[in-house]
Design a protein around this motif. Structure first.
Motif, PDB file in Angstrom:
ATOM      1  N   THR A  28      59.866 109.726  46.584  1.00 19.65           N
ATOM      2  CA  THR A  28      59.924 108.341  46.132  1.00 19.65           C
ATOM      3  C   THR A  28      59.090 107.445  47.050  1.00 19.65           C
ATOM      4  N   TYR A  29      58.692 106.294  46.492  1.00 17.95           N
ATOM      5  CA  TYR A  29      57.916 105.324  47.257  1.00 17.95           C
ATOM      6  C   TYR A  29      58.661 103.992  47.247  1.00 17.95           C
ATOM      7  N   ARG A  30      59.144 103.601  48.430  1.00 17.57           N
ATOM      8  CA  ARG A  30      59.926 102.372  48.578  1.00 17.57           C
ATOM      9  C   ARG A  30      61.122 102.362  47.619  1.00 17.57           C
ATOM     10  N   GLY A  31      61.748 103.539  47.517  1.00 21.31           N
ATOM     11  CA  GLY A  31      62.943 103.650  46.692  1.00 21.31           C
ATOM     12  C   GLY A  31      62.673 103.820  45.214  1.00 21.31           C
ATOM     13  N   ARG A  32      61.408 103.876  44.830  1.00 27.47           N
ATOM     14  CA  ARG A  32      61.052 104.006  43.410  1.00 27.47           C
ATOM     15  C   ARG A  32      60.420 105.367  43.158  1.00 27.47           C
ATOM     16  N   PRO A  33      60.694 105.982  42.013  1.00 28.30           N
ATOM     17  CA  PRO A  33      60.120 107.308  41.717  1.00 28.30           C
ATOM     18  C   PRO A  33      58.617 107.224  41.453  1.00 28.30           C
ATOM     19  N   TYR A  77      52.245 104.871  41.466  1.00 20.89           N
ATOM     20  CA  TYR A  77      52.147 104.451  42.861  1.00 20.89           C
ATOM     21  C   TYR A  77      51.254 105.429  43.639  1.00 20.89           C
TER      22      TYR A  77
END
Length: 434
Positions: free
Chosen positions: A373-378, A400
């Motif tokens: 994940t990137y900054r809590g996002r998938p 991302y």
């Protein structure tokens, strides 16, 4: 690519200007004359024109006589090898005797010479640069290598005078194989063995080969261009200039080849210099073959070759895809396997994979192991396509791109290699926002 050489006496700012052109900090710079010891090469681009740049550095000998000889050698080498020459001088000191001596040599060449008056940091110094017209070398370009002042006008003039080489290289479909390696590992011996004739001078003295010798070999009816490059070091009173000359030829051969055949000496094993050469070939995105020469001098049993391969692979964990061949150029043992491996790599480098095949393989790989994940996002990879060949470049489209870190990039590369091969070929993976 065309080659541009930066020449001049010590402490005029050659390395600083090299760093600006190549947008790097590879050349060590300092106010003390002669700080640059290692020869540095890089690539620059201006107005869509790419060219190679060599920083000849400053040579600091023990006496004025050797000093003049060293400077003269470097300029002569630059005149011979470069397509254009940037002659750097210092506005703050004006014309010196060494500037005059260099100018005398440069006036004899028919290659473009640009007088670059460095350290013109303000209007007053820019006006003072006109004193260098007395050198008799066309236009003078006042610049500041440190701030970039005036460099645009110089580069505009430079790229107009560079030869267009890219079209010629693209029109020649013959595989270009560069035989590279440390001195005295058997590069010339291998070339001669493959050609079946004494094309290159072979002795036991390191650095015998000074020039890159191009030869055409017919292999099962197919023409191959072989380049036997100069060694990287030779003992000499003016060692730095000999090394500069040899390394320059090797650098150019690597830049122009399709596949780099790196020789190592079985009696010495894999060295740090061998690894540096491999890394340089990878950075230039060239096909790679690793060849262990002088295998006839090794005492061996049934397991020796396997043990050697395991030891080399252990030291080269990121180059497991590079083919490894054990030969003796002297006895011609297995030399045909060098060409077989190099041609396989050449074809792999030109391979193009259909987008549908790529996505079928990689979507399954992504399902098995999702990106972090990137900054809590998938992070979601939508699709992938091959956008270039020779060298191959794969573009991944995702939400991302910055969320794809090196470990996952290596995972994706491993999946591509497992499915489609690409033996001996560096792969470039780029991630773009969908």
């Amino acid at each position: 690519m065309a080659l541009v050489a930066i020449v001049g006496r010590p402490n005029v700012g050659k390395s600083t200007f090299f760093n600006r052109l190549t947008r790097s900090h590879e050349a060590i710079t300092h106010d003390q004359p002669g700080v640059t010891r290692d020869r540095v090469y890089g690539t620059a681009e201006w107005n869509g024109v790419r060219f190679s740049v060599v920083d000849t550095g400053g040579y600091v000998p023990n006496s004025s006589d050797i000093f003049e000889q060293a400077i003269r050698e470097q300029v002569q080498i630059a005149i011979e090898e470069a397509d254009a020459i940037l002659f750097m001088v210092d506005v703050t000191t004006g014309v010196t005797d060494l500037d005059d001596a260099l100018a005398e040599l440069l006036r004899r060449t028919d290659k473009p010479v640009f007088v670059v008056a460095n350290k013109a940091d303000n209007d007053e110094r820019t006006w003072e640069a006109s004193t260098f017209y007395q050198l008799g070398l066309s236009e003078v370009y006042p610049i500041s290598a440190l701030s970039g002042r005036g460099t645009g006008e110089l580069l505009d003039a430079l790229v107009k005078r560079l030869p267009a080489r890219n079209g010629e290289a693209e029109s020649d479909e013959r595989p270009r194989l560069a035989i590279v390696g440390r001195p005295n590992v058997g590069k010339s011996s291998l070339t001669n063995a493959l050609l079946g004739q004494e094309r290159s001078i072979v002795t036991d003295i390191s650095g015998t080969t000074r020039d890159a010798v191009h030869s055409v070999l017919k292999y099962y009816g197919r023409e191959i261009v072989l380049v036997d490059t100069a060694g990287l070091r030779r003992r000499s009173r003016i060692r730095e200039n000999i090394e500069f000359y040899a390394t320059l030829r090797t650098e150019r051969a690597l830049r122009e080849c399709d596949v780099a055949i790196t020789l190592i000496d079985a009696t010495e094993g894999l060295t740090a210099q061998d690894i540096r050469i491999l890394r340089q070939a990878e950075e230039l995105r060239k096909g790679m073959v690793l060849v262990v020469n002088k295998w006839d001098l090794i005492e061996k049993d049934a397991n020796t070759m396997k043990e050697w391969e395991e030891a080399i692979r252990y030291r080269l964990p990121t180059w497991q895809h590079v083919p490894l061949v054990f030969i003796s150029a002297k006895t011609r043992q297995r030399i045909h396997r060098v060409l077989e491996a190099a041609l396989r790599v050449y074809e792999n480098r030109r391979q193009r994979i259909a987008t549908s095949q790529l996505n079928e393989v990689l979507q399954e790989a992504i399902r098995q192991q999702h990106p972090p994940t990137y900054r809590g996002r998938p992070v979601k990879i939508k699709y992938v396509t091959q956008v270039e060949t020779a060298p191959p470049v794969f573009a991944f489209f995702c939400n991302y791109p910055e969320g794809i870190k090196e470990p996952y990039r290596r995972y994706l590369e491993k999946q591509i290699r497992a499915a489609f091969g690409f033996e001996g070929v560096p792969l470039t993976l780029v991630f773009r926002e969908k």
